[in-house]
Design a protein around this motif. Structure first.
Motif, PDB file in Angstrom:
ATOM      1  N   GLY A 123     -15.217  21.733   5.807  1.00  0.00           N
ATOM      2  CA  GLY A 123     -16.662  21.772   5.581  1.00  0.00           C
ATOM      3  C   GLY A 123     -17.133  23.186   5.317  1.00  0.00           C
ATOM      4  O   GLY A 123     -17.909  23.447   4.388  1.00  0.00           O
ATOM      5  N   PHE A 124     -16.656  24.137   6.140  1.00  0.00           N
ATOM      6  CA  PHE A 124     -16.980  25.545   5.913  1.00  0.00           C
ATOM      7  C   PHE A 124     -16.440  26.022   4.571  1.00  0.00           C
ATOM      8  O   PHE A 124     -17.133  26.725   3.818  1.00  0.00           O
ATOM      9  CB  PHE A 124     -16.414  26.428   7.032  1.00  0.00           C
ATOM     10  CG  PHE A 124     -17.243  26.453   8.279  1.00  0.00           C
ATOM     11  CD1 PHE A 124     -18.544  26.909   8.270  1.00  0.00           C
ATOM     12  CD2 PHE A 124     -16.697  26.019   9.477  1.00  0.00           C
ATOM     13  CE1 PHE A 124     -19.303  26.936   9.426  1.00  0.00           C
ATOM     14  CE2 PHE A 124     -17.449  26.043  10.636  1.00  0.00           C
ATOM     15  CZ  PHE A 124     -18.757  26.502  10.614  1.00  0.00           C
ATOM     16  N   ALA A 125     -15.197  25.664   4.274  1.00  0.00           N
ATOM     17  CA  ALA A 125     -14.560  26.126   3.035  1.00  0.00           C
ATOM     18  C   ALA A 125     -15.282  25.569   1.805  1.00  0.00           C
ATOM     19  O   ALA A 125     -15.580  26.324   0.862  1.00  0.00           O
ATOM     20  CB  ALA A 125     -13.091  25.713   3.019  1.00  0.00           C
ATOM     21  N   ILE A 126     -15.576  24.289   1.811  1.00  0.00           N
ATOM     22  CA  ILE A 126     -16.265  23.685   0.668  1.00  0.00           C
ATOM     23  C   ILE A 126     -17.666  24.254   0.533  1.00  0.00           C
ATOM     24  O   ILE A 126     -18.131  24.529  -0.575  1.00  0.00           O
ATOM     25  CB  ILE A 126     -16.274  22.144   0.798  1.00  0.00           C
ATOM     26  CG1 ILE A 126     -14.842  21.612   0.646  1.00  0.00           C
ATOM     27  CG2 ILE A 126     -17.202  21.506  -0.233  1.00  0.00           C
ATOM     28  CD1 ILE A 126     -14.675  20.160   1.030  1.00  0.00           C
ATOM     29  N   SER A 127     -18.331  24.458   1.654  1.00  0.00           N
ATOM     30  CA  SER A 127     -19.664  25.060   1.640  1.00  0.00           C
ATOM     31  C   SER A 127     -19.627  26.441   0.989  1.00  0.00           C
ATOM     32  O   SER A 127     -20.448  26.763   0.125  1.00  0.00           O
ATOM     33  CB  SER A 127     -20.194  25.168   3.071  1.00  0.00           C
ATOM     34  OG  SER A 127     -21.317  25.996   3.130  1.00  0.00           O
ATOM     35  N   SER A 128     -18.680  27.244   1.389  1.00  0.00           N
ATOM     36  CA  SER A 128     -18.549  28.591   0.837  1.00  0.00           C
ATOM     37  C   SER A 128     -18.200  28.554  -0.646  1.00  0.00           C
ATOM     38  O   SER A 128     -18.749  29.303  -1.452  1.00  0.00           O
ATOM     39  CB  SER A 128     -17.483  29.355   1.617  1.00  0.00           C
ATOM     40  OG  SER A 128     -17.301  30.632   1.085  1.00  0.00           O
ATOM     41  N   PHE A 129     -17.290  27.663  -1.002  1.00  0.00           N
ATOM     42  CA  PHE A 129     -16.852  27.568  -2.394  1.00  0.00           C
ATOM     43  C   PHE A 129     -17.982  27.087  -3.298  1.00  0.00           C
ATOM     44  O   PHE A 129     -18.253  27.696  -4.339  1.00  0.00           O
ATOM     45  CB  PHE A 129     -15.643  26.632  -2.502  1.00  0.00           C
ATOM     46  CG  PHE A 129     -15.028  26.606  -3.864  1.00  0.00           C
ATOM     47  CD1 PHE A 129     -14.247  27.661  -4.306  1.00  0.00           C
ATOM     48  CD2 PHE A 129     -15.234  25.534  -4.712  1.00  0.00           C
ATOM     49  CE1 PHE A 129     -13.681  27.646  -5.570  1.00  0.00           C
ATOM     50  CE2 PHE A 129     -14.671  25.513  -5.970  1.00  0.00           C
ATOM     51  CZ  PHE A 129     -13.900  26.564  -6.413  1.00  0.00           C
ATOM     52  N   VAL A 130     -18.660  26.022  -2.910  1.00  0.00           N
ATOM     53  CA  VAL A 130     -19.737  25.475  -3.743  1.00  0.00           C
ATOM     54  C   VAL A 130     -20.900  26.467  -3.829  1.00  0.00           C
ATOM     55  O   VAL A 130     -21.489  26.662  -4.898  1.00  0.00           O
ATOM     56  CB  VAL A 130     -20.194  24.096  -3.203  1.00  0.00           C
ATOM     57  CG1 VAL A 130     -21.444  23.615  -3.912  1.00  0.00           C
ATOM     58  CG2 VAL A 130     -19.081  23.076  -3.350  1.00  0.00           C
TER      59      VAL A 130
END
Length: 144
Positions: A123-130
């Motif tokens: 969730g953190f990774a996708i949030s940062s990426f998007v």
């Protein structure tokens, strides 16, 4: 390319490298066994630390190279940069909320800690990426 955009790109480049490495190492650690038996937290911790350190290194080296080309423009940001950063955070936060909801659902069903931790991690990774992708698009196309 301005300072903030370079830092965004540095984070995106590192994430595209680090996250697949995390998945591969995790799958290799599992071997033929279940993922829930993997001692996952050291792998996750090292992935987070490596991601932070590599992002800083890429950003610093890229900044030094940019500073040689344009010494007056390095490290400057303006209102547009702040507006783009806020927009990117808003976009990313939506995905962080989805990750948090996934964690709540997994907790409600008493899922293994492995799945709960990885739901939050991704969730953190996708949030940062998007959020980073949204910032890069805003730098290239402008804010609407």
């Amino acid at each position: 390319m301005v300072y903030e955009e370079r830092n965004t790109w540095a984070g995106l480049i590192v994430m595209v490298v680090v996250m697949p490495v995390y998945i591969v190492v995790l799958l290799q650690a599992a071997g033929d066994g279940p993922l829930t038996d993997v001692d996952w937290w050291p792998i996750m911790l090292w992935t987070i630390v490596a991601g932070i350190v590599l992002t800083i290194l890429v950003s610093v080296v890229w900044g030094m190279i940019a500073g040689m080309r344009d010494p007056d423009g390095v490290g400057k940001s303006d209102q547009r940069d702040r507006d783009i950063a806020h927009m990117g955070e808003r976009v990313g936060t939506a995905f962080l909320v989805l990750g948090g909801l996934a964690v709540i659902v997994l907790c409600a069903f008493e899922a293994d800690r492995f799945w709960i931790a990885n739901a939050m991690f991704f969730g953190f990774a996708i949030s940062s990426f998007v959020g980073g992708i949204a910032r890069v698009i805003a730098y290239r196309r402008g804010l609407v």
